[in-house]
Design an enzyme around this catalytic site. Structure first.
Site, PDB file in Angstrom:
ATOM      1  N   TYR A 123      -6.632   7.642  -4.809  1.00 31.23           N
ATOM      2  CA  TYR A 123      -5.312   7.967  -4.238  1.00 31.23           C
ATOM      3  C   TYR A 123      -4.989   9.448  -4.414  1.00 31.23           C
ATOM      4  O   TYR A 123      -4.569  10.109  -3.467  1.00 31.23           O
ATOM      5  CB  TYR A 123      -4.222   7.077  -4.866  1.00 31.23           C
ATOM      6  CG  TYR A 123      -4.170   5.720  -4.196  1.00 31.23           C
ATOM      7  CD1 TYR A 123      -5.282   4.888  -4.198  1.00 31.23           C
ATOM      8  CD2 TYR A 123      -3.045   5.287  -3.529  1.00 31.23           C
ATOM      9  CE1 TYR A 123      -5.268   3.654  -3.567  1.00 31.23           C
ATOM     10  CE2 TYR A 123      -3.026   4.050  -2.889  1.00 31.23           C
ATOM     11  CZ  TYR A 123      -4.127   3.238  -2.917  1.00 31.23           C
ATOM     12  OH  TYR A 123      -4.113   2.028  -2.283  1.00 31.23           O
TER      13      TYR A 123
ATOM     14  N   HIS B 254      -2.353   2.261   5.339  1.00 34.03           N
ATOM     15  CA  HIS B 254      -0.902   2.373   5.099  1.00 34.03           C
ATOM     16  C   HIS B 254      -0.290   3.558   5.850  1.00 34.03           C
ATOM     17  O   HIS B 254       0.582   4.259   5.327  1.00 34.03           O
ATOM     18  CB  HIS B 254      -0.597   2.488   3.600  1.00 34.03           C
ATOM     19  CG  HIS B 254      -1.008   1.278   2.820  1.00 34.03           C
ATOM     20  ND1 HIS B 254      -0.205   0.165   2.692  1.00 34.03           N
ATOM     21  CD2 HIS B 254      -2.150   0.984   2.150  1.00 34.03           C
ATOM     22  CE1 HIS B 254      -0.836  -0.745   1.965  1.00 34.03           C
ATOM     23  NE2 HIS B 254      -2.024  -0.287   1.633  1.00 34.03           N
TER      24      HIS B 254
ATOM     25  N   ASN C 227       1.548  -3.949  -3.439  1.00 30.17           N
ATOM     26  CA  ASN C 227       1.651  -4.619  -2.136  1.00 30.17           C
ATOM     27  C   ASN C 227       2.713  -5.711  -2.226  1.00 30.17           C
ATOM     28  O   ASN C 227       3.239  -6.004  -3.302  1.00 30.17           O
ATOM     29  CB  ASN C 227       0.310  -5.248  -1.749  1.00 30.17           C
ATOM     30  CG  ASN C 227      -0.691  -4.220  -1.225  1.00 30.17           C
ATOM     31  OD1 ASN C 227      -0.319  -3.229  -0.610  1.00 30.17           O
ATOM     32  ND2 ASN C 227      -1.966  -4.457  -1.475  1.00 30.17           N
TER      33      ASN C 227
END
Ligand code: NDP
Length: 483
Positions: free
Chosen positions: A338, A55, A128
């Site tokens: 993350y 990303h 997403n």
């Protein structure tokens, strides 16, 4: 009116000359004491931070979520407290595989990451534009991403690696079907849906838990490019998404999405004939209808792309009271990975950067560390440990989440064993009309360019199991391409 703003060093001293280095004589060399030149060059050397491993290329904006339906019976989250309640949000959309300089109009899954600045902390929904993903076990994520990135020797993207992996991972073909369908190449971030994809949970003031899926349905309509159209666009601009999103907001043409949820009672999953926490599966709408929650509108462009979009840090670990996790294995791994990625990319205190900083008060006992610029979190400077007698911040037992019920032996269960990987892609294939199917077959065949025949045969075997029409459609498209 022009203002006379003095140029300064980073330490604030006025700069007398920003054109000419200090030299020993007109021809040079430069003196080491020209620290202003050294500062200028040193800053340039440090302008880049590591791009995201996935990303990397993204586009974002700020806006609001306005609640239009009361779901407080499912969740005590303050963001859902009443109809009409507005919460500020930042959205970042992205492609997955391409690097920072990649073209926007590539066939790829799109990231759909949201950070809601709620008055009980930031809630991040890091989703997403697809309701499912390529895998259901976190062990597979780094392997899968390697197949999407560059080959270690050729430094080129490798269709062989992609299809080899997919041919050995039938659970991926639901997502691959979406990727190769019209939804795999939206014309802009405003023309796609967003999905939380994972199953999360909601819990209410009575301590009841519900399983939930989040949906953001775009109100601009689904629009897509074919591969040929995208090639033409990319020939003219590699920044089509940035231009479209930034331009729309500058023009006051604010994009909107309808936020919806699907909900299942905590104990009602026992009757389901598939694992409700499997990231490769949707919950069929017919069985679990969408419930409207609100409208998200994006209406403010960032003032500084790097500060507000490149440094925006979204993490599924950011939940707020009333929203919880689920046993989804991939979600569990993302809760770790993350936040870990942001600590690496942005530093220990990335949550204190203006774009990531909550709008509500923040009080914690974390201390010091590289680039700590926030000082004390309360005026009680003696309360720098816990427990203390100096009026430091204390926990709030009323926001204690109800227990997440788990059962079973701790073991390594074969995530492919006994799973039906074919019914849901079959349902998707069935809802496409003949033109949509023709494009699906062609896009799939084009993506197989250069892949060894044994790998193609193996993956076609899976497509035949989804539907013989699907397998044969791709075969015909491959033959047409071979000419
Ligand atoms: P439904 O007919 O009730 O829903 C079908 C959904 O498919 C709609 O939400 C539609 O989205 C979406 N859709 C249509 N074309 C495509 C495409 N090319 N790529 C991706 N999504 C598309 O059926 P079910 O709920 O029983 O689901 C059937 C299949 O639809 C699933 O197996 C799944 O592949 C797909 N799907 C299901 C979703 C769900 O949450 N149930 C969500 C998205 C896809 P829209 O209405 O926004 O146009």
């Amino acid at each position: 009116m022009s203002q006379n703003i003095p140029l300064t060093t980073t330490a604030g001293a006025p700069v007398s000359d920003n054109q000419n280095a200090i030299t020993a004589g007109e021809r040079g060399p430069v003196l080491l004491q020209d620290y202003q030149l050294i500062e200028k060059l040193a800053h340039q050397n440090r302008e880049r931070i590591p791009e995201r491993v996935v990303h990397a290329k993204g586009w974002g904006a700020f806006g609001t979520l306005t609640i239009t339906n009361d779901i407080s019976k499912y969740s005590r989250a303050s963001i859902f407290a009443e109809i009409g309640k507005q919460t500020e949000v930042i959205a970042r959309f992205s492609t997955v595989a391409g690097e920072l300089g990649a073209a926007d109009h590539e066939r790829d899954v799109r990231g759909f990451a949201l950070k809601f600045y709620t008055d009980e902390g930031n809630w991040d929904m890091v989703g997403n534009n697809t309701p499912v993903f390529f895998l259901r076990d976190p062990y597979k994520f780094p392997d899968f991403i390697h197949t999407q990135k560059r080959h270690p020797k050729t430094n080129l993207r490798s269709p062989t690696a992609m299809w080899d992996y997919w041919s050995l991972s039938p659970e991926a073909l639901h997502q691959v079907t979406i990727l190769m369908s019209d939804r795999g190449l939206p014309i802009s971030p405003m023309h796609m849906n967003g999905y939380g994809s994972h199953t999360y949970s909601l819990w209410n003031n009575d301590g009841e838990r519900f399983w939930v899926k989040f949906h953001f349905k775009n109100l601009q309509g689904h629009e897509f490019y074919t591969n040929e159209e995208a090639a033409q666009v990319v020939g003219k601009t590699r920044e089509g998404y940035q231009e479209a999103l930034f331009g729309a907001i500058e023009n006051g043409d604010y994009p909107k999405w309808k936020m919806c949820i699907q909900v299942i009672g905590e104990d009602d999953i026992e009757d389901m004939n598939f694992n409700p926490f499997d990231l490769t599966k949707v919950w069929p709408h017919g069985d679990y209808p969408l419930i409207e929650v609100g409208i998200m509108e994006l209406n403010r462009n960032p003032e500084n792309y790097f500060a507000e979009i490149e440094q925006a840090a979204f993490s599924p670990s950011n939940i707020v009271p009333g929203i919880g996790f689920s046993p989804d294995k991939v979600l569990q791994s993302r809760i770790f990975s993350y936040a870990d990625a942001h600590r690496y990319r942005l530093g220990t205190h990335y949550e204190a950067l203006p774009v990531n900083r909550p709008k509500c008060p923040v009080h914690h006992y974390h201390k010091d560390g590289l680039m700590n610029f926030f000082g004390h979190s309360t005026s009680e400077i003696d309360a720098y440990y816990e427990p203390n007698s100096f009026n430091g911040p204390k926990e709030t037992s009323s926001v204690k989440e109800p227990p997440l019920k788990i059962s079973g032996d701790a073991s390594r269960f074969d995530h492919r064993d006994g799973n039906d990987d074919y019914s849901q892609p079959r349902a998707l294939h069935n809802l496409m009309n003949s033109n949509q199917k023709a494009r699906l077959y062609k896009n799939t065949a084009e993506a197989m360019n250069g892949v060894p025949q044994d790998i193609i045969d193996r993956v076609l075997g899976h497509y035949d199991k989804i539907s013989p029409d699907y397998g044969n459609g791709i075969r015909k498209a491959l033959n047409a391409l071979a000419g």
